[in-house]
Design a protein around this motif. Structure first.
Motif, PDB file in Angstrom:
ATOM      1  N   ASP A 134       0.804  -1.202   0.000  1.00  0.00           N
ATOM      2  CA  ASP A 134       0.000   0.000   0.000  1.00  0.00           C
ATOM      3  C   ASP A 134       0.850   1.270   0.000  1.00  0.00           C
ATOM      4  OD1 ASP A 134      -2.201   1.438  -0.161  1.00  0.00           O
ATOM      5  OD2 ASP A 134      -2.795   1.255   1.945  1.00  0.00           O
ATOM      6  N   PHE A 135       0.896   1.913  -1.154  1.00  0.00           N
ATOM      7  CA  PHE A 135       1.491   3.253  -1.212  1.00  0.00           C
ATOM      8  C   PHE A 135       0.325   4.241  -1.229  1.00  0.00           C
ATOM      9  CE2 PHE A 135       4.915   0.685  -3.081  1.00  0.00           C
ATOM     10  CZ  PHE A 135       5.989   1.145  -2.343  1.00  0.00           C
ATOM     11  N   HIS A 136      -0.290   4.434  -0.062  1.00  0.00           N
ATOM     12  CA  HIS A 136      -1.446   5.334   0.062  1.00  0.00           C
ATOM     13  C   HIS A 136      -2.483   5.021  -1.012  1.00  0.00           C
ATOM     14  CE1 HIS A 136       2.227   7.138   1.478  1.00  0.00           C
ATOM     15  NE2 HIS A 136       2.579   7.339   0.230  1.00  0.00           N
ATOM     16  N   GLY A 137      -2.807   3.732  -1.168  1.00  0.00           N
ATOM     17  CA  GLY A 137      -3.830   3.362  -2.144  1.00  0.00           C
ATOM     18  C   GLY A 137      -3.328   3.340  -3.577  1.00  0.00           C
ATOM     19  N   MET A 138      -2.012   3.457  -3.760  1.00  0.00           N
ATOM     20  CA  MET A 138      -1.483   3.409  -5.123  1.00  0.00           C
ATOM     21  C   MET A 138      -0.548   2.215  -5.276  1.00  0.00           C
ATOM     22  SD  MET A 138      -0.854   7.476  -5.695  1.00  0.00           S
ATOM     23  CE  MET A 138      -0.942   7.558  -7.464  1.00  0.00           C
ATOM     24  N   SER A 139      -0.232   1.879  -6.543  1.00  0.00           N
ATOM     25  CA  SER A 139       0.711   0.790  -6.797  1.00  0.00           C
ATOM     26  C   SER A 139       2.054   1.384  -7.200  1.00  0.00           C
ATOM     27  CB  SER A 139       0.208  -0.104  -7.928  1.00  0.00           C
ATOM     28  OG  SER A 139      -0.909  -0.848  -7.507  1.00  0.00           O
TER      29      SER A 139
ATOM     30  N   VAL B  90       1.269   4.703  -9.380  1.00  0.00           N
ATOM     31  CA  VAL B  90       0.142   4.762 -10.321  1.00  0.00           C
ATOM     32  C   VAL B  90      -1.116   4.362  -9.571  1.00  0.00           C
ATOM     33  CG1 VAL B  90       1.594   4.174 -12.301  1.00  0.00           C
ATOM     34  CG2 VAL B  90       0.436   2.349 -11.036  1.00  0.00           C
ATOM     35  N   LYS B  92      -3.985   2.303  -8.136  1.00  0.00           N
ATOM     36  CA  LYS B  92      -3.866   0.889  -7.763  1.00  0.00           C
ATOM     37  C   LYS B  92      -4.417  -0.035  -8.850  1.00  0.00           C
ATOM     38  CE  LYS B  92      -3.792  -1.882  -3.722  1.00  0.00           C
ATOM     39  NZ  LYS B  92      -2.656  -1.555  -2.909  1.00  0.00           N
TER      40      LYS B  92
END
Lengths: 475, 95
Positions: A134-139, B90, B92
């Motif tokens: 989890d990067f603050h809800g990003m990939s 990017v 998720k």
């Protein structure tokens, strides 16, 4: 009803080049994220791919090694799909005209030998990696792997059991590492298998509907996944269900396969020739040079081991499982060891110890020359086989030479007939009961007496000599 | 051959293009115009002609396998919308 499973494999082998297939960025594994990328790999507008000659050469090597047709002209195509680890929005691959077509490899399951035909092998680029933590809800995206050269090797659906599929994967792994086009490291993803599985009633000509198991990175998983998938498909059909074409994933935790996407969601890749890359043209002289530089291949070496050293088919196959293993065997023989003894020691004690320590032959602490010295001491009866095993163990632990250990520990076999006779007399005197048993016809008692003599000699007596003298004395 | 509205929507989806309901008809008309030109080409008898993948008759240029690319991560990531720990971030995606 009797069911038959039909299996075909698509194997992605990472070609061991220094730089990427279309850029001069390094392909080294394990670097800091995104430190090995060029403008081509991250798809900056206007960046153009330039083909790596070594990647082509490795494809030619592979094709020649398995008797394929090398296409003198092949075409690169764009395989279009959207995923963030593929920044161009397409993967450069080959579609209608791959670099390698046809060819076959031999597999063995038990005593059965079988030829598996290949459909094709084509060059393509690998994608990057997505990190879904989890990067603050990003990939997170790491493009170091993007553009690493791959050779995708596609087999015909000719395997009929999980064992055959594993044998095929292992044979293929052996070939690509043997000719040095791939490091074969499955943990690092250098050799990844997609397995197509379908079942049909035995005797039926038409194939059943297949499901594709994606991204298996160990031989054990290939076997487990196929067995589970086969059973699942048979149960579905027997329950009156139809198999739907699908892509599935294998979960090593549960040992089960589960659906990733159905046929309805299947990608439509809309392949078309990549305008950035003109046709790949391979000249006769290039093919001839690669052919002349190919090493002796496993099958040829097996035949030679059988004729030159008188080894069995089984031993010759075992010893040619890897190029370094075969080289280790030949070096042992070259250093003076008897070939059959060398084969027995290497496929026996040495292999068992390496297995236990989860090491490869290249990591053995006992060199071929050191092993040869040990075997020579068995050959000239300095030590017996059992002592030799202990000596090998000590060589393994200490790195000392066989002669040093034999001398230091006083392991030299007692071959002085008088000394051996004295030991035997002592044993006979102490074990009257066994002697009586033997004389009353119990053959087993004889072996027990030999054992006692060996023990009394601290293993230093020559068992054959003990046998002989003991027989004479009891006779 | 003529594309239906459903075909146009599917093609747009595959290309990740947003085409509004109003635009579908007009885009379909344009695409069908292109396909009409291709149909004229397809009327030509090409029996025995090798399919052409590239317009120019040149062979692929090959480079030697040397890793020479410097690490330009800082420059690349200076123009990226979001980065963290050296990774590009990017929206998720888990398939």
């Amino acid at each position: 009803m009797q069911w038959e499973v039909v299996i075909g494999l698509e194997v992605h082998t990472q070609l061991s080049t220094q730089s990427k297939i279309f850029s001069s960025a390094s392909t080294a594994f394990g670097a800091e994220p995104n430190t090995q990328t060029a403008v081509v790999d991250i798809a900056l507008p206007g960046a153009l791919p330039v083909m790596n000659k070594a990647a082509v050469e490795k494809a030619i090597q592979f094709g020649l090694a398995i008797g394929s047709k090398i296409n003198r002209k092949s075409i690169f195509a764009r395989k279009n799909y959207f995923y963030p680890d593929l920044p161009k929005g397409y993967q450069i691959s080959q579609f209608e005209l791959p670099v390698v077509e046809g060819g076959a490899i031999t597999i063995r399951v038990g005593d059965e030998e079988k030829r598996i035909n290949l459909t094709r092998a084509h060059l393509e680029e690998d994608a990057g990696k997505s990190v879904h933590e989890d990067f603050h809800g990003m990939s997170g995206i790491d493009l170091n792997r993007a553009g690493t050269p791959l050779l995708e090797i596609v087999s015909e659906p000719e395997m009929r059991s999980a064992a055959e599929a594993v044998a095929y994967a292992k044979a293929l792994h052996s070939i690509v590492t043997w000719i040095g086009i791939c490091d074969g490291n499955m943990q690092e993803g250098s050799f990844r298998c997609d397995v197509n599985v379908s079942v049909r009633p035995k005797g039926q000509k038409e194939f059943g509907t297949r499901r594709e198991i994606k991204n298996l990175n160990s031989f054990k998983f290939i076997e487990q996944a196929i067995k589970y998938e086969t059973q699942w498909q048979i149960e579905q059909i027997e329950d009156g269900e139809k198999i739907q074409q699908a892509t599935v994933l294998f979960d090593p935790e549960t040992g089960e396969t589960r659906m990733m996407r159905s046929k309805e969601d299947a990608h439509d890749y809309r392949y078309f020739p990549d305008p950035d890359l003109p046709p790949l043209v391979i000249g006769e002289d290039w093919i001839e040079r690669v052919k002349s530089e190919l090493p002796e291949l496993p099958e040829a070496m097996q035949a030679r081991f059988q004729s030159q050293y008188g080894l069995s088919v089984y031993d010759s196959v075992t010893l040619t499982a890897g190029k370094d293993l075969a080289a280790y065997f030949e070096a042992t023989v070259a250093a003076g060891a008897d070939a059959k003894l060398a084969s027995n020691w290497i496929t026996g004690e040495v292999a068992a110890t390496l297995n236990r320590e989860e090491k490869g032959i290249s990591e053995t602490p006992v060199s071929a020359e050191a092993l040869a010295q040990l075997i020579k001491r068995v050959m000239d009866s300095t030590i017996n086989n059992k002592t030799a095993k202990d000596v090998l163990k000590k060589m393994w632990e200490s790195g000392n030479a066989a002669d040093t250990i034999i001398e230091r520990d006083g392991l030299k076999q007692e071959s002085d007939a008088g000394a051996v006779e004295a030991i035997i007399d002592g044993v006979l005197a102490d074990n009257q009961a066994m002697v009586d048993e033997y004389k009353s016809g119990k053959e087993k008692a004889f072996n027990a007496l030999v054992g006692q003599c060996m023990k009394a000699s601290k293993g230093k007596a020559n068992p054959a000599q003990v046998n002989e003298i003991l027989k004479r004395k009891l006779g | 051959m003529s594309l239906t509205d459903a075909d146009v929507r599917r093609i747009a989806r595959l290309a990740r293009l947003r085409v509004s309901d109003e635009e579908v008809t007009e885009v379909g008309r344009q695409l069908n115009g292109i396909l009409g030109l291709i149909e004229q080409l397809q009327a030509i008898d090409t029996t025995g002609v090798e399919p052409m993948s590239h317009a120019r008759d040149v062979a692929l240029r090959l480079r030697n396998d040397v890793a020479t690319e410097p690490n330009l991560r800082d420059k690349f990531q200076a123009i990226a919308p979001a980065v963290e720990n050296g990774l590009y971030l990017v929206p998720k995606v888990i398939e």
